[in-house]
Scaffold this motif. Structure first.
Motif, PDB file in Angstrom:
ATOM      1  N   UNK A  82       0.870  -1.177   0.000  1.00  9.74           N
ATOM      2  CA  UNK A  82       0.000   0.000   0.000  1.00  9.74           C
ATOM      3  C   UNK A  82       0.905   1.224   0.000  1.00  9.74           C
ATOM      4  N   UNK A  83       0.865   1.983  -1.079  1.00 12.18           N
ATOM      5  CA  UNK A  83       1.704   3.172  -1.215  1.00 12.18           C
ATOM      6  C   UNK A  83       0.909   4.398  -0.804  1.00 12.18           C
ATOM      7  N   UNK A  84       1.486   5.187   0.104  1.00 15.13           N
ATOM      8  CA  UNK A  84       0.818   6.365   0.653  1.00 15.13           C
ATOM      9  C   UNK A  84       1.811   7.518   0.673  1.00 15.13           C
ATOM     10  N   UNK A  85       1.432   8.705   0.196  1.00 11.49           N
ATOM     11  CA  UNK A  85       2.344   9.851   0.272  1.00 11.49           C
ATOM     12  C   UNK A  85       2.463  10.376   1.697  1.00 11.49           C
ATOM     13  N   UNK A  86       3.602  11.009   1.989  1.00 11.25           N
ATOM     14  CA  UNK A  86       3.790  11.681   3.273  1.00 11.25           C
ATOM     15  C   UNK A  86       3.220  13.089   3.180  1.00 11.25           C
ATOM     16  N   UNK A 444      -6.355   5.979   4.857  1.00 14.92           N
ATOM     17  CA  UNK A 444      -5.013   6.563   4.926  1.00 14.92           C
ATOM     18  C   UNK A 444      -5.082   8.049   4.619  1.00 14.92           C
ATOM     19  N   UNK A 445      -4.301   8.817   5.344  1.00 19.10           N
ATOM     20  CA  UNK A 445      -4.230  10.252   5.098  1.00 19.10           C
ATOM     21  C   UNK A 445      -2.839  10.753   5.500  1.00 19.10           C
ATOM     22  N   UNK A 446      -2.547  11.988   5.143  1.00 14.95           N
ATOM     23  CA  UNK A 446      -1.251  12.567   5.505  1.00 14.95           C
ATOM     24  C   UNK A 446      -1.381  14.082   5.588  1.00 14.95           C
TER      25      UNK A 446
END
Length: 446
Positions: A82-86, A444-446
């Motif tokens: 699972x790819x998630x941005x910072x 997911x959130x950032x």
């Protein structure tokens, strides 16, 4: 209190106030990955245990418009990545996994009796978590399962759902609000059976009763919500069975290739006033329908705490009843599990804990370094929070690094462990020709 800690707690307070639909930050430069998309590619072939036939497997990639993407395998219905941005737009894979199909076949949940493997990202069944002594009574008879975790059956036995090749049913899901796919597995009557003398079955194993058809639908939307919907139909007209499915992803919001022990520095909040202490074999203690209070113990995550801040406090109270000392041998719960590996009894749903699809909040996690956050919503009564205690540096992950304690943690939404043998727990019995539905969402959130 240091300024850095104050900043983190302030961020966590803001996180707790965010709505269920908060979207992750787009990649630096704008545009992210564009519109919602889904693709399918060949991922290799392996022998399917049900048929003995070499069978192709596939990888599905689900991508949203804000830089979140999921790699899902038909082998084991496994969430591989699972790819998630910072907060700065830098992407990282936030779940532990393997690079190749052969790695999953060999290491994820190998059919051996020594703890069964790490189960990275698997769809776990037919019964997630432990069944005491691998036995339960139903349909007027006693059923027996392979022993693969000390003296107990764990996560479906030696060949659980993560060892099988699932098949796509229906077209790929691709509409204006989500992309996804439905994967199906037909589990036969007697699944996990074994002849006398076979691994885990010294006296023979009957396996689970009744054929079931399992459909799991995986979706991703632009709010960064990775939805998993389980549908289980009992195909038998006469036999009841037991079922308890979950997803076994290990999360590390700093990235799966981050420094050793990095997960211990991430903050976790669990929406539970109680947890289920266990005996020395990690079976919930009897007579505790709602567990024991977390208050005053290292198991209290009602307010956010880092995973590592209290994981070594084996002399702290854990609220285990003194009357159960013979079952715990007087050991701390943190010693028994070598960290956290327990069922938290989720609080009753309130308007404040209601999230997407009307689900109840189970847990939140936050990595102060990257700003990535995770929220877990479910309709299940419990969540197994496991701090990766049995990762020993012997497994090489998808990016070429080894995984050790502190590399990741799970939020396994579930009915309670050993429920088939504990009438105080919510039933996991599925009657003849009945259907069970359940949904968990990882946001997911950032």
């Amino acid at each position: 209190m240091g300024a850095a800690l104050v900043a983190v707690l302030t961020a966590l307070g803001a996180l707790a106030a965010t709505t269920a639909s908060a979207a992750p930050t787009a990649k630096a430069g704008g545009g992210g990955h564009g519109h919602l998309s889904i693709s399918k590619q060949y991922f290799g072939s392996t022998v399917e245990p049900y048929t003995g036939v070499n069978t192709p497997t596939y990888r599905y990639t689900l991508t949203n418009a804000n830089g979140v993407s999921v790699d899902l395998l038909s082998y084991g219905a496994i969430t591989q990545a699972i790819w998630v941005p910072s907060r700065n737009g830098h992407e990282a894979d936030v779940v532990l996994g393997f690079k190749t199909l052969q790695d999953y076949v060999t290491f994820a949940s190998p059919p051996v009796t020594a703890n069964g493997g790490p189960y990275f990202g698997e769809t776990v069944g037919r019964y997630a978590n432990r069944i005491a002594l691998g036995t339960f009574k139903l349909n007027g008879q006693t059923y027996t399962l392979p022993i693969n975790n000390g003296v107990n059956a764990l996560h479906g036995g030696l060949n659980g759902f993560g060892n099988h090749i699932w098949h796509q049913v229906g077209p790929l899901i691709h509409n204006s609000h989500e992309v996804g796919v439905t994967l199906q597995l037909v589990s036969p009557n007697g699944d996990a059976s074994g002849a006398a003398g076979s691994p885990g079955c010294p006296s023979g194993c009957t396996g689970y009763p009744a054929q079931i058809t399992v459909d799991v639908t995986f979706t991703l939307n632009n709010a960064g919500q990775y939805g998993i919907h389980y549908k289980v139909h009992n195909d038998s007209k006469t036999l009841s069975t037991v079922q308890n499915l979950t997803n076994h992803s290990y999360f590390n919001l700093a990235g799966e290739n981050s420094a050793a022990g990095s997960a211990y520095g991430q903050y976790v909040r669990i929406n539970a006033n109680n947890y289920s202490p266990t005996d020395t074999t990690q079976i919930p203690l009897p007579g505790l329908a709602n567990g024991v209070p977390v208050a005053g113990t290292p198991f209290d995550f009602r307010a956010p705490h880092t995973i590592g801040s209290r994981i070594s406090e084996v002399s702290a109270p854990d609220n285990t009843p003194a009357s159960d000392a013979s079952l715990t041998k007087g050991e701390s719960q943190l010693l028994i599990a070598q960290g956290y590996d327990h069922n938290w009894v989720l609080n009753a749903q309130t308007p404040q804990t209601t999230g997407p699809d009307g689900l109840n909040l189970a847990a939140r996690a936050f990595d102060p370094g990257s700003g990535r956050a995770l929220a877990v919503w479910t309709d299940q009564p419990g969540v197994q929070f496991y701090s990766g205690n049995f990762l020993t540096g012997t497994l090489v992950g998808i990016s070429g690094n080894t995984y050790r304690q502190g590399a990741g943690y799970t939020f396994e939404t579930q009915h309670f462990p050993n429920a088939p043998n504990n009438p105080l727990f919510a039933s996991t019995t599925l009657g003849p020709d009945k259907t069970f539905n359940s949904t968990t969402i990882f946001g997911f959130s950032s």
